[in-house]
Every structure is written in C-alpha cells, then in structure tokens.
Design an enzyme around this catalytic site. Structure first.
Site, PDB file in Angstrom:
ATOM      1  CD  GLU A   1      -1.851  -2.356   1.420  1.00  0.00           C
ATOM      2  OE1 GLU A   1      -0.737  -2.639   1.913  1.00  0.00           O
ATOM      3  OE2 GLU A   1      -2.734  -3.219   1.224  1.00  0.00           O
TER       4      GLU A   1
ATOM      5  CG  HIS B   1     -10.483  -6.557   7.299  1.00  0.00           C
ATOM      6  ND1 HIS B   1      -9.253  -6.736   7.876  1.00  0.00           N
ATOM      7  CD2 HIS B   1     -10.322  -6.923   5.999  1.00  0.00           C
ATOM      8  CE1 HIS B   1      -8.408  -7.218   6.966  1.00  0.00           C
ATOM      9  NE2 HIS B   1      -9.032  -7.327   5.822  1.00  0.00           N
TER      10      HIS B   1
HETATM   11  C1  LIG Z   1      -2.342  -4.279   4.476  1.00  0.00           C
HETATM   12  C2  LIG Z   1      -3.313  -5.200   3.844  1.00  0.00           C
HETATM   13  N1  LIG Z   1      -3.480  -5.159   2.511  1.00  0.00           N
HETATM   14  C3  LIG Z   1      -4.363  -5.979   1.912  1.00  0.00           C
HETATM   15  C4  LIG Z   1      -5.102  -6.851   2.643  1.00  0.00           C
HETATM   16  C5  LIG Z   1      -6.135  -7.730   1.991  1.00  0.00           C
HETATM   17  N2  LIG Z   1      -5.647  -9.091   1.944  1.00  0.00           N
HETATM   18  C6  LIG Z   1      -5.911  -9.961   2.928  1.00  0.00           C
HETATM   19  S1  LIG Z   1      -5.138 -11.396   2.713  1.00  0.00           S
HETATM   20  C7  LIG Z   1      -4.447 -10.896   1.286  1.00  0.00           C
HETATM   21  C8  LIG Z   1      -3.565 -11.819   0.523  1.00  0.00           C
HETATM   22  C9  LIG Z   1      -2.414 -12.269   1.323  1.00  0.00           C
HETATM   23  O1  LIG Z   1      -1.629 -13.107   0.576  1.00  0.00           O
HETATM   24  P1  LIG Z   1      -0.479 -13.945   1.257  1.00  0.00           P
HETATM   25  O2  LIG Z   1       0.357 -13.052   2.093  1.00  0.00           O
HETATM   26  O3  LIG Z   1       0.190 -14.700   0.182  1.00  0.00           O
HETATM   27  O4  LIG Z   1      -1.241 -14.896   2.253  1.00  0.00           O
HETATM   28  P2  LIG Z   1      -2.265 -16.071   1.907  1.00  0.00           P
HETATM   29  O5  LIG Z   1      -3.611 -15.455   1.785  1.00  0.00           O
HETATM   30  O6  LIG Z   1      -1.844 -16.708   0.649  1.00  0.00           O
HETATM   31  O7  LIG Z   1      -2.188 -16.971   3.088  1.00  0.00           O
HETATM   32  C10 LIG Z   1      -4.821  -9.593   0.995  1.00  0.00           C
HETATM   33  C11 LIG Z   1      -4.416  -8.842  -0.195  1.00  0.00           C
HETATM   34  C12 LIG Z   1      -4.906  -6.847   4.041  1.00  0.00           C
HETATM   35  N3  LIG Z   1      -5.621  -7.640   4.841  1.00  0.00           N
HETATM   36  N4  LIG Z   1      -3.998  -6.036   4.607  1.00  0.00           N
END
Ligand SMILES: Cc1ncc(C[n+]2csc(CCOP(=O)(O)OP(=O)(O)O)c2C)c(N)n1
Ligand SMILES: [Mg+2]
Lengths: 323, 337
Positions: free
Chosen positions: B70, B139
């Site tokens: 972000e 959230h």
């Molecule tokens: C700062 C922030 N940006 C975006 C999100 C939305 N979001 C939640 S999980 C996720 C994906 C995370 O991917 P990864 O780190 O690979 O973990 P996985 O879901 O594969 O376990 C996103 C974009 C968030 N929760 N926090």
C-alpha cells in the site's frame, strides 16, 4: 534429526486436527454459524506443524489472516478457538477477535493479523525481548508470499539483521495473494533469495513434506538459539480452498485445485512415507483420525451451544484499567 | 431513468472518465485479479467487484494490479499525479490507511502548498469503510475523520448511487488528492442514475428530508439510517431536516447552520469513534457559529470508544443504530432548560 515414531504420530495428529478443524469451520460457515470472513489453512498444515514442533511453549510466533493452523500447532485450545470463531463466550479472545485475530497468547501465539505484513515487525520485537532479557527464546513470523512484498516485512528483516535477533521469517509461498499469483507479485520470483540481500541466510523447503519441514525448521531454530541472528525459510505449498470461504477462484486454472489436492496433500504424503519408513501403521493413523474427528465434533458442538458474549463487555479491555 | 447500484454507478464513473481522459488510470490490489495466474484475468475486479470490466476495456497499462504494497501504491499514485497522470488508487479497506498514511498525508496532501503552488496531486484514493459485516477490529473501521483533518485532502462520502457517480467524476477531475470513501453496506443499494456523465460539486450538502423541529446530520450510511428514523417520526408529527454533507472536506457549514437556525436542535450521527470525530467537529462548528439558535444541547450519536468487536451483539452495540438516533432526537426535542 528426523521425526521419530512418537514425534511423527504427534505431527500427524496436529496436521489432522488442523485439517478437520478447517473443514468443520467451513461447514459451519456454510450453515451460517460463523460471522465475518474466513481464510482457511487447509493444505498448508505441515508448515505450521513442522515449525511449531521445534518450538517450546515460551517461544513466540505471529501469524496472518490465515491463522487457525498456526494457533493449533502452537498449542492453542481447539475448543476455545472454535468458540472464538463462532463469536461465543469462552472464545480465545472473548469473542472480540474472531477468525482473523485468533490467538493463544499464553502459548506464545501472539496473534493472527488482518493486516498483511503486520506480523514481521512484531516478531522482531518478540525476538528483541528474548535477546534483551537473556532468555533463549526465538520468534517466528509466519508470512505469506503476498505479505513478503510489504515494506513492513523488508524493514523487519533488515532490523532483525542489524540487531542480530533470534527471529525466523517463515514465508509460506502458496502461490497466491488473493487472486494474484506470487509469480507476478514477487519480483524476484523466489522469496528466499531476497534474504541474502538483507544479510541473513535462508532455507527452502517443500511445504507439503512434514519430514522436510521439520528438519529445515530444526536447523533454523538451532541457528537462532545459538545467537547467530535471524534466518529466513521459504516453504512452497498450495492452498486447497479459496482465498476466503466463498471465493469463486476464477483465477485458478481448470482442475488446478483438484490436481494439487491429489499431488500435494501433506497428510497423504506423510502417511505414505511413515508407513514406508515403518514409523506408523495404517491402524495407528486411522485411530488418530477417529480420535481427532470426535474431538473436533465435540468442540464444534460445545461452541454451537455456547452463548454469545454479554453486551456489557463492549467497553472492557480497551485499557488496562477502568477509563 | 435507469436504475443502477452504487457499485455500478462507481464503475460507470471510472469507465466514462477513462474513456474521456487517457491519463486516468486505476491501480491497486486485485483491481483486475488473476495476474500471473492460469485462470481468468479480471477474476475479481476488486474484492467487491467495483472495478470489474475495466481491465478488459482498458488493458494492463491502465488497470494495474499490484503486489500487496500500500505505501508504494499510494506513493506511486502521488508521484504519477504530480507528473501527468490522474490515478485512481484503490485502498481495499480503509483500515489499511495505517500502512500507507505517510504517502497520503505527508506527501500527496502537501505537494501543492509545500512547493509554493508549483505542484499538484490530482489523484483519487478509492477506499471502503464501514462496520456491521463482522470484519473485526482491522476490517471494519471508518477513518474519515483521520483524512478530514488533513489540510490539502478533500474527502467524499457518497451515500447513494446517484451521488456516487457524480461525486466520483468530480473527484477524478479535481486537481487535488481526493479520498473517496465508499460504504461497504451500500454497494447493493440502487436508485436512478443517468447514463450521461455529470458532476456534483464538493462542499454542497444534500437535504434528504426537510423539516422544522430537529436537524439531523449523518455521514456515510448513517444518513440513510437517519432518514428511516425521520420518516418514522414524521408519522408522530415530528419533522426533521436530514442533511447529508456528501463531503466532509470541504464541509457545507452554511447548510448545517441555516438548518439549525430554523430548528434550534441538532443531532449528528457518524459511525466513527467519538473523540475528535466528524460529529465532534460539526458540533464545535455549530456551537461556535450558531450558539444563539440552539434550544437544546447538541447530541452526537457515534460509535463507542473501543476497537470494533467481532461478536455480532457487541458490534451492533458498538455502532450507532436507528434506535440511538431516535433516542437522541427525542432527547433534544424534550429538553427543557
Ligand atoms: C495491508 C493489507 N493489505 C491488503 C489486505 C487484503 N488481503 C488480505 S489477505 C491478502 C492476501 C495475502 O496473501 P499472502 O500473504 O500470500 O497470504 P495467503 O492469503 O496466501 O495466506 C490480501 C491482499 C490486508 N488484509 N492487509
Ligand atoms: Mg499466499
């Protein structure tokens, strides 16, 4: 060095517990018994299990939004977790946290985190406590491939090197951050290779193989406990479910999930290997399966029957003392 | 006139502006989705599907999926805005402001002033706020007050589909950094929305109901709750002015003050925590500028001073409900010196 008989059975039980837990909460979510958002760890069980088996209760971990598996592996109470996820009295976080904030602080599981990249700086702090207080504790941050790209993660890795802290940055590369491929979002393609640029070693491991994960994590923990500073691990894995429950997963290839569930199921791989290595018998494993199934069912029923928190608790625990 | 949802109205505003002006781009996480994957591209179109369809039409050079990053998204948008693009940067949940706030409030908001009027930052941060979906402490927050307090930022909180389209077009054409706060409860709501492009100016409140007894000001979705309360009370002969400021920066102070000068009673509703919030801000403005007109103390109806709890009963107790608004209206009406 590798898992002995007893350890294997323990690992298998933990993995099975996580798997059954996740499928049960998925069912309950489908029935409308779980509010909010749900991100499941199914498919990744060997990673949390293999790591946490190398940790003591007083070592620390921090987790992600996909935190149930980490919490169970670190010894979190399954019944309390079930209650928390269903927003009930007696839940691990008194019903105030929910799935994305599942925690077992008393077991060193310092919390799941709904902010991607929120965890790595926190584990630097936990490792700083260990070093400053002269304990031999280590801290592990579980982070996704997506989280590996956050500035907070880079800053945390650098600080851990600068302060030579007992921190393990464990990256679970499941191929996706939501609906974006790690192959697109991780510029260097591989996460482990970044570690060298920060000045820390890194290990890579097949995250579906509990034996390999256990041994790799053992090395990493030994490295940290002996005062050599931080270390990174990249475990490759897939996720069996959508990013969140309800995700249509249109971004995944046709039959991709089906194929990966066949090829990369840590429980299937573990059972086959253990039987081959004579670490366990089929009968032993199916007994564990039955015990776990009964345990999860009991936890779920107790959670379903429990009352929700009382509204009078809205303003408790905002501060340390009445405000 | 065609009926469109809030989601469609926002999508249409972006698509039409992107057709009109090739410098408008969309950048954020999963704004298309499927980057680098074997399945569908545009699989998400944003987690709420608001940007769906932009990728097929405008392609990857103008609809840009990013890693989860972000600070870099907001900084890149600000830098691009300073150098010829008009980015619409998506911050998936307003809660994530914490991760990237520096690039917004120390950078984007200050270019014009700090550089003596020689720079500008025509960018829009589209973000989503609001509790009630059991999203938990990280959230669910509406942090409109945090951006409203920053000089240099403009802040827009559309409360229906018609306003959403007109306000977003204004935001995209604006030469300052605009924070566009979408309420996650409103995506499925709909009303008449013209197919043509139109703008709604910032700083002009909308009177959703006109009345003489009590003024109710509501921010984001709380104004819709206020309308429901006003309609119920109308049956009892209680008549409320219900004001939607539409933008908290600039704020249409005049509309609020004029209304209070007629009614003498003010209830302000917002879904933020009570300290230093929008309700507190409006309350102080009215206390300063319309003190003489007040016939009762100003009543603020806000969320509780706590993080947002997960359990449904606790979250419902945390956020302002129609019954709280009604109680506040009855209080100011019944107040005797
Ligand atoms: C700062 C922030 N940006 C975006 C999100 C939305 N979001 C939640 S999980 C996720 C994906 C995370 O991917 P990864 O780190 O690979 O973990 P996985 O879901 O594969 O376990 C996103 C974009 C968030 N929760 N926090
Ligand atoms: Mg991932």
């Amino acid at each position: 060095m590798s898992l002995d008989k007893e350890q294997f059975l323990q690992a298998y039980r933990t993995m099975r517990t996580i798997r059954d837990f996740e499928y049960r909460v998925s069912d309950e979510f489908g029935k409308g018994n779980i509010p909010g958002f749900l991100h499941l760890y199914a498919g990744q069980e060997a990673i949390a299990t293999g790591m946490c088996m190398n940790l003591d209760d007083d070592d620390y971990i921090v987790s992600t939004h996909r935190g149930h598996g980490h919490c169970i592996a670190k010894g979190g109470d399954v019944g309390d977790m079930m209650k928390e996820i269903m927003a009930k009295q007696g839940g691990s976080c008194a019903g105030k946290g929910g799935s994305m904030h599942i925690a077992a602080v008393e077991k060193g599981m310092l919390g799941a985190n709904a902010i991607v990249g929120g965890g790595p700086p926190l584990i630097v702090g936990a490792a700083l406590s260990a070093k400053t207080l002269g304990t031999d504790r280590v801290g592990v941050s579980f982070t996704g491939d997506g989280g590996s790209n956050q500035g907070t993660t880079f800053e945390a890795m650098n600080l851990a090197v600068v302060l030579k802290l007992p921190a393990i940055f464990l990256f679970e590369n499941n191929g996706y951050g939501e609906g974006t491929a790690a192959g697109y979002a991780v510029g260097s393609k591989d996460i482990a290779s970044r570690a060298a640029a920060f000045g820390m070693p890194a290990l890579k491991v097949d995250g579906a193989d509990i034996f390999a994960v256990y041994e790799t994590c053992k090395k990493a923990v030994k490295h940290c406990r002996s005062g050599k500073g931080p270390i990174a691990i990249e475990a490759s894995i897939t996720r069996f479910r959508g990013h969140f429950e309800g995700d249509a997963q249109a971004y995944r290839g046709k039959d991709e999930v089906k194929r990966l569930m066949k090829e990369m199921d840590c429980l299937v791989i573990a059972s086959a290997n253990a039987i081959k290595k004579k670490l366990a018998t089929k009968a032993q494993l199916s007994k564990i399966d039955q015990e776990v199934a009964a345990y999860i069912d009991e936890s779920a029923r107790a959670a379903l029957a429990a009352p929700g928190p009382d509204v009078s608790e809205l303003l408790t625990d905002v501060y340390s003392s009445p405000y | 006139m065609p009926i469109k949802t809030y989601r469609q109205a926002i999508n249409e505003a972006m698509a039409q502006e992107m057709r009109r002006d090739s410098t408008v781009i969309v950048i954020g996480e999963d704004v298309a989705g499927g980057a680098g994957c074997d399945g569908d591209r545009d699989a998400y179109g944003g987690v709420m599907g608001v940007t769906k369809g932009l990728f097929p039409e405008f392609g990857e050079s103008r609809v840009i999926d990013t890693p989860i990053t972000e600070s870099a998204i907001m900084g890149a948008a600000a830098g691009a805005a300073q150098t010829g693009l008009r980015p619409i940067a998506e911050l998936m949940f307003m809660d994530f402001l914490g991760v990237c706030f520096d690039q917004i409030y120390n950078q984007a908001a200050k270019f014009r002033y700090m550089f003596g009027g020689k720079a500008q930052c025509p960018m829009v941060v589209r973000t989503m706020a609001g509790a009630g979906l059991r999203g938990g402490a990280q959230h669910s927050q509406n942090l409109t007050q945090m951006v409203t307090m920053v000089p240099g930022l403009k802040v827009v909180c559309p409360t229906n589909a018609y306003d959403a389209k007109g306000l977003l077009i204004s935001a995209i054409r604006d030469n300052d950094c605009v924070i566009f706060v979408e309420d996650k409860f409103l995506y499925e709501t709909s009303c008449e929305v013209p197919d043509e492009m139109y703008t709604i100016p910032f700083g002009e409140a909308n009177f959703l109901r006109e009345g003489t007894d009590v003024t109710i000001v509501g921010i984001s979705n709380t104004v819709n709750k206020a309308v429901a309360v006003a309609d119920r009370l109308a049956a009892e002969g209680i008549s409320c002015d219900v004001i939607d400021p539409r933008t908290t920066s600039p704020l249409d102070e005049e509309a609020i003050i004029e209304s209070v000068e007629t009614t003498g009673r003010l209830v302000i509703v917002d879904e933020m925590t009570p300290r230093c919030g929008i309700a507190a801000d409006i309350s102080s403005i009215v206390a300063e500028k319309a003190f003489g007109a007040l016939r009762a103390p100003i009543r603020k109806v806000t969320a509780a001073h706590s993080p947002i709890p997960f359990a449904p009963a606790l979250e419902d107790a945390w956020m302002p409900q129609e019954s709280d608004i009604e109680a506040a209206v009855r209080y100011v009406l019944g107040y005797k010196r």
